[in-house]
Scaffold this motif. Structure first.
Motif, PDB file in Angstrom:
ATOM      1  N   GLU A  54      27.251 -91.646  33.443  1.00 13.45           N
ATOM      2  CA  GLU A  54      27.857 -90.637  32.568  1.00 13.45           C
ATOM      3  C   GLU A  54      27.221 -89.269  32.795  1.00 13.45           C
ATOM      4  N   TYR A  58      29.146 -85.873  34.184  1.00 12.95           N
ATOM      5  CA  TYR A  58      29.186 -84.567  33.523  1.00 12.95           C
ATOM      6  C   TYR A  58      28.764 -83.458  34.481  1.00 12.95           C
ATOM      7  N   THR A  61      31.662 -82.957  36.761  1.00 10.52           N
ATOM      8  CA  THR A  61      32.753 -82.303  36.036  1.00 10.52           C
ATOM      9  C   THR A  61      32.529 -80.800  35.965  1.00 10.52           C
ATOM     10  N   PHE A  75      26.793 -76.521  33.112  1.00  9.97           N
ATOM     11  CA  PHE A  75      26.390 -77.841  32.639  1.00  9.97           C
ATOM     12  C   PHE A  75      25.190 -77.608  31.727  1.00  9.97           C
ATOM     13  N   TRP A  83      26.852 -81.372  27.875  1.00 16.68           N
ATOM     14  CA  TRP A  83      28.244 -80.949  27.800  1.00 16.68           C
ATOM     15  C   TRP A  83      28.501 -79.911  28.877  1.00 16.68           C
ATOM     16  N   THR A  84      29.777 -79.637  29.098  1.00 14.20           N
ATOM     17  CA  THR A  84      30.192 -78.716  30.147  1.00 14.20           C
ATOM     18  C   THR A  84      31.105 -77.658  29.546  1.00 14.20           C
ATOM     19  N   ASN A  97      34.483 -81.124  28.129  1.00 14.30           N
ATOM     20  CA  ASN A  97      34.422 -82.515  27.679  1.00 14.30           C
ATOM     21  C   ASN A  97      33.615 -82.593  26.393  1.00 14.30           C
ATOM     22  N   ARG A  99      30.692 -83.772  23.801  1.00 12.46           N
ATOM     23  CA  ARG A  99      29.243 -83.851  23.990  1.00 12.46           C
ATOM     24  C   ARG A  99      28.819 -85.288  24.231  1.00 12.46           C
ATOM     25  N   LEU A 100      28.003 -85.452  25.241  1.00 15.78           N
ATOM     26  CA  LEU A 100      27.476 -86.763  25.607  1.00 15.78           C
ATOM     27  C   LEU A 100      26.106 -86.897  24.961  1.00 15.78           C
TER      28      LEU A 100
END
Length: 163
Positions: A54, A58, A61, A75, A83-84, A97, A99-100
């Motif tokens: 993941e 990101y 991405t 990034f 997040w990006t 995208n 937030r991871l």
């Protein structure tokens, strides 16, 4: 008609004895004590691998968004959250995208140089890091397991961290 079965025989054939049941439960307990730590270790390895995938997704991405939209993208990684964003022609930033949150979703801690990162990588419209700060190594940790994501000066993900 054949002879009737004695009451003693009927009682003996109905089920298992208490001693047999205790033996089965003890053996089951021993097998579980051996197997459960292995399953927990396997779960941790899978969580760490998923978190790394993941995290790198990101990063990819952010680079792909810069190239695709011919705009600067970033990034971000702050306290285990990645997040990006992409700069828009009107001067605003759009989040590409969600937030991871690696710690919340997978119990994984991300560090850079031994501490929680407060970092961003800025990609230009060609997908190259526009403010190169040197190589970066992000270490993902879950319990006693560790894995790394290495980013080159150009902002590309390196296959191995052996610079």
């Amino acid at each position: 008609d054949g002879p009737l079965a004695s009451p003693r025989r009927l009682r003996a054939r109905r089920g298992v004895s208490m001693a047999e049941m205790v033996v089965v439960l003890v053996i089951s307990g021993i097998v579980l004590n051996i197997a459960l730590p292995r399953f927990a270790g396997m779960r941790d390895r899978m969580n760490l691998r998923s978190a790394k995938q993941e995290f790198t997704a990101y990063l990819m991405t952010a680079r792909a968004a810069a190239i695709r939209q011919s705009q600067q993208s970033q990034f971000h990684i702050v306290n285990n959250t990645a997040w990006t964003t992409v700069n828009q022609p009107n001067g605003t930033n759009t989040t590409v995208n969600q937030r991871l949150r690696l710690f919340r979703t997978r119990n994984v801690i991300v560090t850079r140089d031994g501490s929680a990162p407060n970092d961003s990588i800025v990609y230009d419209a060609r997908g190259i890091e526009s403010l190169p700060r040197g190589r970066r190594t992000y270490v993902l940790t879950l319990n006693n397991l560790k894995d790394s994501v290495c980013v080159s000066r150009a902002g590309l993900i390196a296959r191995q961290c052996g610079w």
